[in-house]
Write an enzyme that holds these catalytic residues in place. Structure first.
Site, short mmCIF file in Angstrom:
data_model
loop_
_atom_site.label_atom_id
_atom_site.label_comp_id
_atom_site.label_asym_id
_atom_site.label_seq_id
_atom_site.Cartn_x
_atom_site.Cartn_y
_atom_site.Cartn_z
N ILE A 1 34.47 33.48 86.65
CA ILE A 1 34.76 34.51 87.51
C ILE A 1 33.77 35.64 87.19
CG2 ILE A 1 37.39 34.29 86.84
CD1 ILE A 1 37.16 36.50 84.87
N SER A 2 33.67 36.47 88.39
CA SER A 2 32.86 37.56 88.32
C SER A 2 31.39 37.17 88.51
CB SER A 2 32.96 38.52 87.16
OG SER A 2 32.20 39.61 87.14
#
Length: 583
Positions: A246-247
């Site tokens: 994620i990110s």
């Protein structure tokens, strides 16, 4: 990405066992221990043991990524903190041509099935240390009996104290340059303050995120051969590999998906990815823009009511001051705060910011995250070393008056476990030599923005090196992004990436999640819990779907904008709020 990325280790492999009250997933803390507001302690705060540091690092990284608050649904509606016994294998790996190593770590559960071999390779979110994807890849893969491989992507919390010459060993403890440290900055003699890999490696690690992910997967195969020599060899041909992040970790696995050499990845799931493609906007571009304009724009009535906290009445005068400063600098128009705010708001809207992203972006304003990201990435893209920070920025322990000071032994000891990889935090702050009242940080921010607008060659070369290409043909890819994301707006990242990949004929599926912003870890704040839904359930669901596809040929998710429902104030999260699709 080059077709071949050989695995080269620059340290011995460290093997540790984790069972009973020191398991792989939570170091024995369980959900209740992870919920504790006070971190696990050190018997000797100036010299914690490796086991104490690991437990605290897991506590810190879980809380930084997942919403573990009562009523938040973790462990009840979605997710798991089950005790998973097993072994860890860790080392420093180095990419060909890189100045500094990156950490790789593989968790091998005792329940690993050599007859049904699976590896989840997970890249840390943000600039976090090597446990920075424990709540993403570890929480999904370990309970299923998969080995989970991690990389810090050439960033992480391996800070180096320039004043004392001390840094971080493989086990997280503090040592000297003769101890085989995770990061020793070049040209550090005579420099003061604190250096860290993301900013000061001279490697621009983001350009190599995909290769970092591949090396972590290669290290997983090597570790499995060491763990189960009777079942060797472990190869990409006989071991399933799913990448997730994620990110920044989401951006990393999308970069790994580009690899056009011998196929090694079976599927990719990317949540809220920081990914740069033609037709989108680079992180540095919209971060420096937000750092300057967003405090003023947030006063516009179209964005009311803003999330509470950290936004509060105390912030409004500071934001009004920024409006006046921007007017004086010629960056907004208007003779009063209201008209100046309207001008800043209109500029951001014209550049692609949605109202939802601006509201959620208030969190990054409140925590000074825009400036922190801009300072670190300017140094990374320009390949600056320690003490060479652009625009007069540096990092150090900070006195109450913002002047630099030497770090203490107690502060140094906790850096690896507590740090997020980008100061400020864990006792490390930003030194800004351009600070000038009344709007103290504005001169430095204007300088950082000018590096973009005035086409600084080093900065733009660094950004160009991070541009993503389509994934390998035939590779299943699922992208999941919250439509209220205020740190990495999907309009700048996921949406143009998916469009680019589909135009190239690639099999990319896209879930857009209304009422979800960037930071699940802040959903413990009541107003955020009422407004926003966590993104992790959708990442786990996407992993379930690609696993079913690989197992039995079940269909991959179809593109969808989901029909989510905020839970409102005082209500626990329920599955009906999430509206996770089943087709």
């Amino acid at each position: 990405m080059t077709p071949e990325t050989p695995l080269t280790l620059s340290s011995q492999v460290r093997v540790t066992e984790h069972r009973g009250n020191d398991d792989l997933l939570t170091a024995g803390l369980g959900r209740d221990g992870l919920r504790a507001m006070v971190p696990p302690g050190f018997a000797d705060p100036a010299s914690p043991t490796a086991a104490e540091l690991r437990r605290r690092a897991l506590w810190s990284n879980w809380r930084g990524i997942a919403d573990l608050s009562p009523g938040g649904g973790y462990g009840e509606v979605y997710g798991s903190t089950v005790n998973v016994p097993g072994r860890e294998f860790s080392a420093f790996a180095r990419l060909p041509g890189a100045t500094q190593p990156h950490r790789v770590l593989v968790q091998v559960p005792d329940a690993f099935d050599t007859g049904r071999r699976c590896v989840v390779v997970a890249a840390s979110s943000g600039s976090r240390g090597v446990y920075g994807a424990i709540a993403v890849g570890g929480a999904w893969g370990l309970p299923k009996g998969c080995a989970v491989a991690y990389t810090d992507k050439g960033a992480g919390s391996d800070y180096f104290d320039l004043d004392s010459g001390l840094g971080v060993r493989l086990d997280g403890t503090i040592g000297t340059v003769d101890d085989g440290l995770a990061f020793v900055p070049e040209g550090a003699d005579g420099k003061r303050g604190i250096a860290f890999k993301h900013a000061h490696s001279r490697d621009n690690p983001e350009a190599d995120w995909g290769r970092h992910v591949r090396q972590a997967a290669q290290f997983a195969l090597q570790s499995l051969e060491q763990a189960f020599p009777q079942s060797a060899p472990f190869t990409f041909a006989n071991t399933r590999v799913i990448a997730v992040g994620i990110s920044n970790g989401g951006g990393a696995v999308l970069r790994a998906a580009e690899d056009e050499g011998e196929p090694w990845l079976d599927a990719v799931v990317a949540g809220e990815p920081n990914v740069h493609v033609d037709g989108g906007r680079s992180l540095y571009d919209y971060t420096t823009e937000a750092a300057l304009l967003m405090p003023c724009a947030l006063l516009h009535p179209a964005l009311a009511p803003l999330p509470q906290p950290p936004v509060s009445a105390q912030a409004a005068p500071l934001w009004a001051l920024r409006c006046a400063s921007l007017k004086q600098a010629g960056l907004v128009e208007g003779d009063d705060t209201a008209s100046q705010s309207a001008s800043a708001y209109a500029r951001l809207r014209a550049r692609g910011w949605s109202d939802a992203a601006l509201r959620a972006g208030a969190l990054s304003v409140g925590f000074d995250l825009w400036r922190a990201v801009a300072v670190t990435y300017a140094s990374a893209y320009g390949r600056h070393g320690a003490g060479e920070g652009p625009c007069g920025h540096a990092f150090s322990a900070i006195n109450p008056d913002f002047t630099p000071r030497a770090a203490t032994a107690v502060e140094r000891a906790a850096w690896w476990a507590d740090g997020s990889g980008i100061p400020p935090g864990a006792g490390v702050g930003i030194v800004d030599t351009r600070m000038q009242l009344p709007d103290a940080t504005l001169p430095g921010l204007q300088c950082l923005r000018a590096l973009h607008d005035d086409a600084d060659a080093a900065i733009h070369a660094g950004i160009a090196a991070t541009r993503a290409r389509p994934p390998r043909a035939g590779l299943p890819v699922v992208v999941v992004h919250g439509l209220d994301d205020g740190l990495i707006p999907p309009a700048f990242s996921s949406a143009p990436y998916v469009a680019m990949a589909k135009a190239a004929g690639r099999d990319v599926r896209y879930w857009q999640v209304p009422h979800s912003q960037h930071f699940d870890g802040f959903l413990g704040l009541p107003d955020y819990a009422a407004r926003y839904l966590p993104l992790l359930p959708y990442v786990y669901a996407a992993l379930d779907r690609v696993q079913a596809h690989l197992d039995s040929g079940a269909p991959l998710p179809v593109d969808a904008t989901l029909s989510t429902t905020p839970r409102g104030a005082g209500h626990p999260l329920a599955g009906t709020h999430l509206a996770i699709p089943h087709n």
